[in-house]
Design a protein around this motif. Structure first.
Motif, PDB file in Angstrom:
ATOM      1  N   ASP A 185      -7.448  -8.026  -9.288  1.00  0.00           N
ATOM      2  CA  ASP A 185      -8.257  -7.163  -8.432  1.00  0.00           C
ATOM      3  C   ASP A 185      -9.234  -6.363  -9.286  1.00  0.00           C
ATOM      4  O   ASP A 185      -9.739  -5.326  -8.891  1.00  0.00           O
ATOM      5  CB  ASP A 185      -7.386  -6.248  -7.574  1.00  0.00           C
ATOM      6  CG  ASP A 185      -6.432  -5.380  -8.384  1.00  0.00           C
ATOM      7  OD1 ASP A 185      -6.244  -5.641  -9.587  1.00  0.00           O
ATOM      8  OD2 ASP A 185      -5.861  -4.433  -7.802  1.00  0.00           O
ATOM      9  N   THR A 241       0.862  -1.172   0.000  1.00  0.00           N
ATOM     10  CA  THR A 241       0.000   0.000   0.000  1.00  0.00           C
ATOM     11  C   THR A 241       0.903   1.227   0.000  1.00  0.00           C
ATOM     12  O   THR A 241       2.132   1.110   0.112  1.00  0.00           O
ATOM     13  CB  THR A 241      -0.891   0.037   1.259  1.00  0.00           C
ATOM     14  OG1 THR A 241      -0.042   0.221   2.407  1.00  0.00           O
ATOM     15  CG2 THR A 241      -1.715  -1.240   1.400  1.00  0.00           C
ATOM     16  N   ARG A 262       1.143   6.924  -4.743  1.00  0.00           N
ATOM     17  CA  ARG A 262       0.186   8.005  -4.545  1.00  0.00           C
ATOM     18  C   ARG A 262      -0.171   8.647  -5.893  1.00  0.00           C
ATOM     19  O   ARG A 262      -1.337   8.914  -6.171  1.00  0.00           O
ATOM     20  CB  ARG A 262       0.760   9.058  -3.587  1.00  0.00           C
ATOM     21  CG  ARG A 262      -0.254  10.035  -3.052  1.00  0.00           C
ATOM     22  CD  ARG A 262       0.262  11.040  -2.063  1.00  0.00           C
ATOM     23  NE  ARG A 262       0.881  10.833  -0.826  1.00  0.00           N
ATOM     24  CZ  ARG A 262       1.082   9.770  -0.001  1.00  0.00           C
ATOM     25  NH1 ARG A 262       0.743   8.727  -0.267  1.00  0.00           N
ATOM     26  NH2 ARG A 262       1.660   9.728   1.107  1.00  0.00           N
ATOM     27  N   GLY A 266      -7.468   5.867  -9.536  1.00  0.00           N
ATOM     28  CA  GLY A 266      -8.550   5.856  -8.559  1.00  0.00           C
ATOM     29  C   GLY A 266      -8.295   4.976  -7.349  1.00  0.00           C
ATOM     30  O   GLY A 266      -9.022   5.041  -6.367  1.00  0.00           O
ATOM     31  N   ARG A 267      -7.276   4.144  -7.428  1.00  0.00           N
ATOM     32  CA  ARG A 267      -6.884   3.278  -6.304  1.00  0.00           C
ATOM     33  C   ARG A 267      -5.535   2.665  -6.629  1.00  0.00           C
ATOM     34  O   ARG A 267      -5.063   2.738  -7.753  1.00  0.00           O
ATOM     35  CB  ARG A 267      -7.926   2.188  -6.052  1.00  0.00           C
ATOM     36  CG  ARG A 267      -8.092   1.208  -7.210  1.00  0.00           C
ATOM     37  CD  ARG A 267      -9.256   0.263  -6.953  1.00  0.00           C
ATOM     38  NE  ARG A 267      -9.571  -0.543  -8.110  1.00  0.00           N
ATOM     39  CZ  ARG A 267      -9.282  -1.833  -8.224  1.00  0.00           C
ATOM     40  NH1 ARG A 267      -8.671  -2.465  -7.244  1.00  0.00           N
ATOM     41  NH2 ARG A 267      -9.620  -2.504  -9.300  1.00  0.00           N
ATOM     42  N   GLU A 315      -2.310   6.192  -7.771  1.00  0.00           N
ATOM     43  CA  GLU A 315      -3.644   6.141  -7.175  1.00  0.00           C
ATOM     44  C   GLU A 315      -4.506   7.293  -7.698  1.00  0.00           C
ATOM     45  O   GLU A 315      -5.687   7.106  -8.006  1.00  0.00           O
ATOM     46  CB  GLU A 315      -3.550   6.211  -5.655  1.00  0.00           C
ATOM     47  CG  GLU A 315      -4.902   6.161  -4.954  1.00  0.00           C
ATOM     48  CD  GLU A 315      -4.775   6.316  -3.456  1.00  0.00           C
ATOM     49  OE1 GLU A 315      -5.418   5.531  -2.744  1.00  0.00           O
ATOM     50  OE2 GLU A 315      -4.050   7.233  -2.996  1.00  0.00           O
TER      51      GLU A 315
END
Length: 182
Positions: free
Chosen positions: A173, A8, A21, A28-29, A24
């Motif tokens: 995912d 993460t 970051r 969006g993620r 993301e």
């Protein structure tokens, strides 16, 4: 089963969190592929740099980019990329049936796009080679030398992600592309 855990933003090694970051914000993620790449900031930054260069300097619209990505993902049998790019291709205006046809190498109704995608498919499957017939057909359909040169970076970034996913066995995912379920 994946070979490495997915990082993460907070767990990524030094340098990786900031790159995650940025990705993301773009996607969006944090996707599993990006979280896997974060183990090595050079791997993640290389991906981010190529995709940023394409976004800044590339000339292809989203449909063309996604058609190339689907074709390369199919040639490389990358379930992750075929699935992710099926989602993106549908956002770009393709139907699910069209995404399957592109993956299977079926030209569809857009002869110009099909000619370019065939060049990309050959480059991916023939270690950088494209036949004169495929190249000449793309030229005849109106693709320029500049555009045919640009195909190379789109194939390259997709090979990069396809091979990475094979290498670390990235878990999906995103929804599985049709034909990949089970």
């Amino acid at each position: 089963m994946p070979r490495i855990p997915v990082h993460t933003i907070d767990t990524a090694p030094a340098g990786g969190g900031e790159i995650l970051r940025r990705l993301e914000k773009r996607y969006g993620r944090v996707l599993n592929i990006h979280g896997g790449m974060a183990h090595s900031p050079v791997v993640l930054e290389t991906y981010a740099a190529i995709t940023s260069a394409i976004a800044e300097h590339g000339t292809f619209d989203a449909r063309t980019r996604e058609a190339i990505a689907l074709a390369v993902g199919a040639v490389d049998a990358c379930d992750y990329c075929q699935s992710a790019h099926t989602v993106s291709a549908k956002v770009a205006g393709f139907t699910e049936e069209e995404t399957v046809a592109i993956r299977h190498g079926e030209p569809g109704d857009d002869a110009k796009l099909a000619a370019l995608v065939q060049v990309a498919r050959e480059v991916a499957g023939e270690v950088g080679e494209a036949s004169d017939a495929a190249w000449d057909k793309a030229v005849a359909q109106g693709w320029t030398d500049t555009e045919l040169t640009e195909v190379f970076v789109h194939v390259a970034v997709n090979l990069y992600t396809n091979y990475f996913n094979h290498y670390v066995r990235t878990d999906l995912d995103v929804p599985a592309a049709p034909g990949l379920e089970g």
